[in-house]
Design a protein around this motif. Structure first.
Motif, PDB file in Angstrom:
ATOM      1  N   ILE A  46       0.873  -1.167   0.000  1.00 62.70           N
ATOM      2  CA  ILE A  46       0.000   0.000   0.000  1.00 62.70           C
ATOM      3  C   ILE A  46       0.911   1.218   0.000  1.00 62.70           C
ATOM      4  CG2 ILE A  46      -1.846   1.223   1.207  1.00 62.70           C
ATOM      5  CD1 ILE A  46      -2.464  -1.574   2.528  1.00 62.70           C
ATOM      6  N   VAL A  47       0.920   1.917  -1.124  1.00 59.60           N
ATOM      7  CA  VAL A  47       1.776   3.086  -1.300  1.00 59.60           C
ATOM      8  C   VAL A  47       0.915   4.317  -1.058  1.00 59.60           C
ATOM      9  CG1 VAL A  47       3.305   4.310  -2.883  1.00 59.60           C
ATOM     10  CG2 VAL A  47       3.119   1.818  -3.020  1.00 59.60           C
ATOM     11  N   ILE A  48       1.264   5.111  -0.046  1.00 53.65           N
ATOM     12  CA  ILE A  48       0.451   6.262   0.321  1.00 53.65           C
ATOM     13  C   ILE A  48       1.240   7.545   0.071  1.00 53.65           C
ATOM     14  CG2 ILE A  48      -0.827   7.425   2.156  1.00 53.65           C
ATOM     15  CD1 ILE A  48      -1.108   4.669   3.492  1.00 53.65           C
ATOM     16  N   SER A  49       0.755   8.327  -0.892  1.00 48.45           N
ATOM     17  CA  SER A  49       1.355   9.620  -1.178  1.00 48.45           C
ATOM     18  C   SER A  49       0.689  10.672  -0.302  1.00 48.45           C
ATOM     19  CB  SER A  49       1.174   9.992  -2.653  1.00 48.45           C
ATOM     20  OG  SER A  49       1.583  11.328  -2.863  1.00 48.45           O
ATOM     21  N   ASP A  50       1.498  11.344   0.505  1.00 47.83           N
ATOM     22  CA  ASP A  50       0.980  12.403   1.376  1.00 47.83           C
ATOM     23  C   ASP A  50       1.184  13.755   0.699  1.00 47.83           C
ATOM     24  OD1 ASP A  50      -0.199  13.492   3.647  1.00 47.83           O
ATOM     25  OD2 ASP A  50       1.700  13.705   4.682  1.00 47.83           O
ATOM     26  N   GLY A  51       0.691  13.864  -0.531  1.00 47.14           N
ATOM     27  CA  GLY A  51       0.799  15.121  -1.264  1.00 47.14           C
ATOM     28  C   GLY A  51       2.217  15.479  -1.648  1.00 47.14           C
ATOM     29  N   THR A  52       3.021  14.480  -1.958  1.00 44.12           N
ATOM     30  CA  THR A  52       4.420  14.731  -2.293  1.00 44.12           C
ATOM     31  C   THR A  52       4.540  15.667  -3.494  1.00 44.12           C
ATOM     32  OG1 THR A  52       6.566  13.718  -2.691  1.00 44.12           O
ATOM     33  CG2 THR A  52       4.682  12.662  -3.741  1.00 44.12           C
ATOM     34  N   PRO A  53       5.390  16.697  -3.397  1.00 42.07           N
ATOM     35  CA  PRO A  53       5.522  17.661  -4.492  1.00 42.07           C
ATOM     36  C   PRO A  53       6.483  17.222  -5.594  1.00 42.07           C
ATOM     37  CG  PRO A  53       6.848  18.370  -2.642  1.00 42.07           C
ATOM     38  CD  PRO A  53       6.115  17.128  -2.202  1.00 42.07           C
ATOM     39  N   ASP A  54       7.201  16.117  -5.403  1.00 35.55           N
ATOM     40  CA  ASP A  54       8.143  15.657  -6.414  1.00 35.55           C
ATOM     41  C   ASP A  54       7.525  14.541  -7.257  1.00 35.55           C
ATOM     42  OD1 ASP A  54       8.216  13.469  -4.743  1.00 35.55           O
ATOM     43  OD2 ASP A  54      10.275  13.761  -4.084  1.00 35.55           O
ATOM     44  N   ASN A  55       8.323  13.821  -8.004  1.00 36.75           N
ATOM     45  CA  ASN A  55       7.835  12.769  -8.907  1.00 36.75           C
ATOM     46  C   ASN A  55       7.858  11.379  -8.280  1.00 36.75           C
ATOM     47  OD1 ASN A  55       7.294  14.440 -11.160  1.00 36.75           O
ATOM     48  ND2 ASN A  55       9.491  14.545 -11.581  1.00 36.75           N
ATOM     49  N   SER A  56       7.946  11.290  -6.978  1.00 39.62           N
ATOM     50  CA  SER A  56       8.051   9.997  -6.301  1.00 39.62           C
ATOM     51  C   SER A  56       6.931   9.041  -6.689  1.00 39.62           C
ATOM     52  CB  SER A  56       8.027  10.185  -4.783  1.00 39.62           C
ATOM     53  OG  SER A  56       9.058  10.998  -4.356  1.00 39.62           O
ATOM     54  N   ILE A  57       5.708   9.496  -6.624  1.00 44.09           N
ATOM     55  CA  ILE A  57       4.571   8.608  -6.857  1.00 44.09           C
ATOM     56  C   ILE A  57       4.515   8.156  -8.318  1.00 44.09           C
ATOM     57  CG2 ILE A  57       2.736  10.293  -7.315  1.00 44.09           C
ATOM     58  CD1 ILE A  57       2.474   7.368  -4.871  1.00 44.09           C
ATOM     59  N   GLU A  58       4.881   9.041  -9.241  1.00 40.56           N
ATOM     60  CA  GLU A  58       4.900   8.670 -10.664  1.00 40.56           C
ATOM     61  C   GLU A  58       5.958   7.606 -10.933  1.00 40.56           C
ATOM     62  OE1 GLU A  58       4.926  11.883  -9.608  1.00 40.56           O
ATOM     63  OE2 GLU A  58       2.927  12.522 -10.240  1.00 40.56           O
ATOM     64  N   ILE A  59       7.103   7.735 -10.289  1.00 38.71           N
ATOM     65  CA  ILE A  59       8.172   6.737 -10.433  1.00 38.71           C
ATOM     66  C   ILE A  59       7.698   5.392  -9.905  1.00 38.71           C
ATOM     67  CG2 ILE A  59      10.476   6.078  -9.623  1.00 38.71           C
ATOM     68  CD1 ILE A  59      11.106   9.151  -9.582  1.00 38.71           C
ATOM     69  N   ALA A  60       7.086   5.393  -8.734  1.00 39.97           N
ATOM     70  CA  ALA A  60       6.588   4.143  -8.142  1.00 39.97           C
ATOM     71  C   ALA A  60       5.531   3.502  -9.030  1.00 39.97           C
ATOM     72  CB  ALA A  60       6.019   4.419  -6.755  1.00 39.97           C
ATOM     73  N   ARG A  61       4.608   4.285  -9.552  1.00 37.92           N
ATOM     74  CA  ARG A  61       3.549   3.746 -10.430  1.00 37.92           C
ATOM     75  C   ARG A  61       4.148   3.140 -11.697  1.00 37.92           C
ATOM     76  NH1 ARG A  61      -1.725   4.894  -9.318  1.00 37.92           N
ATOM     77  NH2 ARG A  61      -2.161   6.663  -7.971  1.00 37.92           N
ATOM     78  N   THR A  62       5.107   3.826 -12.287  1.00 36.93           N
ATOM     79  CA  THR A  62       5.721   3.342 -13.526  1.00 36.93           C
ATOM     80  C   THR A  62       6.443   2.018 -13.308  1.00 36.93           C
ATOM     81  OG1 THR A  62       5.985   5.600 -14.350  1.00 36.93           O
ATOM     82  CG2 THR A  62       7.371   3.916 -15.353  1.00 36.93           C
ATOM     83  N   LEU A  63       7.182   1.919 -12.218  1.00 35.53           N
ATOM     84  CA  LEU A  63       7.949   0.699 -11.942  1.00 35.53           C
ATOM     85  C   LEU A  63       7.065  -0.502 -11.630  1.00 35.53           C
ATOM     86  CD1 LEU A  63      10.847   2.210  -9.850  1.00 35.53           C
ATOM     87  CD2 LEU A  63      11.007   1.228 -12.139  1.00 35.53           C
ATOM     88  N   THR A  64       5.884  -0.273 -11.097  1.00 41.98           N
ATOM     89  CA  THR A  64       5.019  -1.379 -10.675  1.00 41.98           C
ATOM     90  C   THR A  64       3.811  -1.550 -11.592  1.00 41.98           C
ATOM     91  OG1 THR A  64       3.788   0.063  -9.170  1.00 41.98           O
ATOM     92  CG2 THR A  64       5.713  -1.088  -8.273  1.00 41.98           C
ATOM     93  N   LEU A  65       3.832  -0.899 -12.733  1.00 37.60           N
ATOM     94  CA  LEU A  65       2.727  -0.947 -13.684  1.00 37.60           C
ATOM     95  C   LEU A  65       2.321  -2.387 -13.998  1.00 37.60           C
ATOM     96  CD1 LEU A  65       0.987   0.991 -15.365  1.00 37.60           C
ATOM     97  CD2 LEU A  65       2.603   0.659 -17.233  1.00 37.60           C
ATOM     98  N   GLY A  66       1.061  -2.680 -13.817  1.00 35.99           N
ATOM     99  CA  GLY A  66       0.541  -4.003 -14.119  1.00 35.99           C
ATOM    100  C   GLY A  66       0.637  -5.009 -12.981  1.00 35.99           C
ATOM    101  N   ASP A  67       1.282  -4.654 -11.899  1.00 34.63           N
ATOM    102  CA  ASP A  67       1.398  -5.555 -10.755  1.00 34.63           C
ATOM    103  C   ASP A  67       0.291  -5.219  -9.758  1.00 34.63           C
ATOM    104  OD1 ASP A  67       2.124  -7.024  -8.467  1.00 34.63           O
ATOM    105  OD2 ASP A  67       4.250  -6.906  -8.996  1.00 34.63           O
ATOM    106  N   GLU A  68      -0.699  -6.075  -9.684  1.00 37.18           N
ATOM    107  CA  GLU A  68      -1.886  -5.811  -8.868  1.00 37.18           C
ATOM    108  C   GLU A  68      -1.628  -5.865  -7.369  1.00 37.18           C
ATOM    109  OE1 GLU A  68      -5.073  -8.286 -10.192  1.00 37.18           O
ATOM    110  OE2 GLU A  68      -5.017  -7.464 -12.217  1.00 37.18           O
ATOM    111  N   ARG A  69      -0.448  -6.259  -6.967  1.00 38.74           N
ATOM    112  CA  ARG A  69      -0.121  -6.282  -5.536  1.00 38.74           C
ATOM    113  C   ARG A  69       0.131  -4.876  -4.994  1.00 38.74           C
ATOM    114  NH1 ARG A  69       4.861 -10.244  -5.679  1.00 38.74           N
ATOM    115  NH2 ARG A  69       5.313  -8.796  -7.368  1.00 38.74           N
TER     116      ARG A  69
END
Length: 71
Positions: free
Chosen positions: A36-59
């Motif tokens: 469970i990845v929780i973004s607390d309103g991060t102003p950088d690209n952290s969440i986009e990087i995490a989403r891209t790396l785990t794309l398609g992995d339903e876990r």
């Protein structure tokens, strides 16, 4: 039957480290887990990087919210 492990990853200004974290989880030999990845309103690209790396992995479950500060 193997137990389900839940991992919670708080994300706020961790752009320099998030790829290592996600790649580490993706390389685990134990497969019955959810992240469970929780973004607390991060102003950088952290969440986009995490989403891209785990794309398609339903876990990987993503939750985004406005910044609430320290607990």
């Amino acid at each position: 039957m193997t137990p389900l492990i839940s991992i919670i990853i708080p994300v706020y200004k961790v752009e320099a480290y998030i790829a290592d974290c996600m790649n580490s989880l993706l390389q685990q030999t134990y497969k019955n887990f959810e992240v469970i990845v929780i973004s607390d309103g991060t102003p950088d690209n952290s969440i986009e990087i995490a989403r891209t790396l785990t794309l398609g992995d339903e876990r990987f479950i993503f939750i985004e919210q406005e910044n609430h500060g320290v607990a």
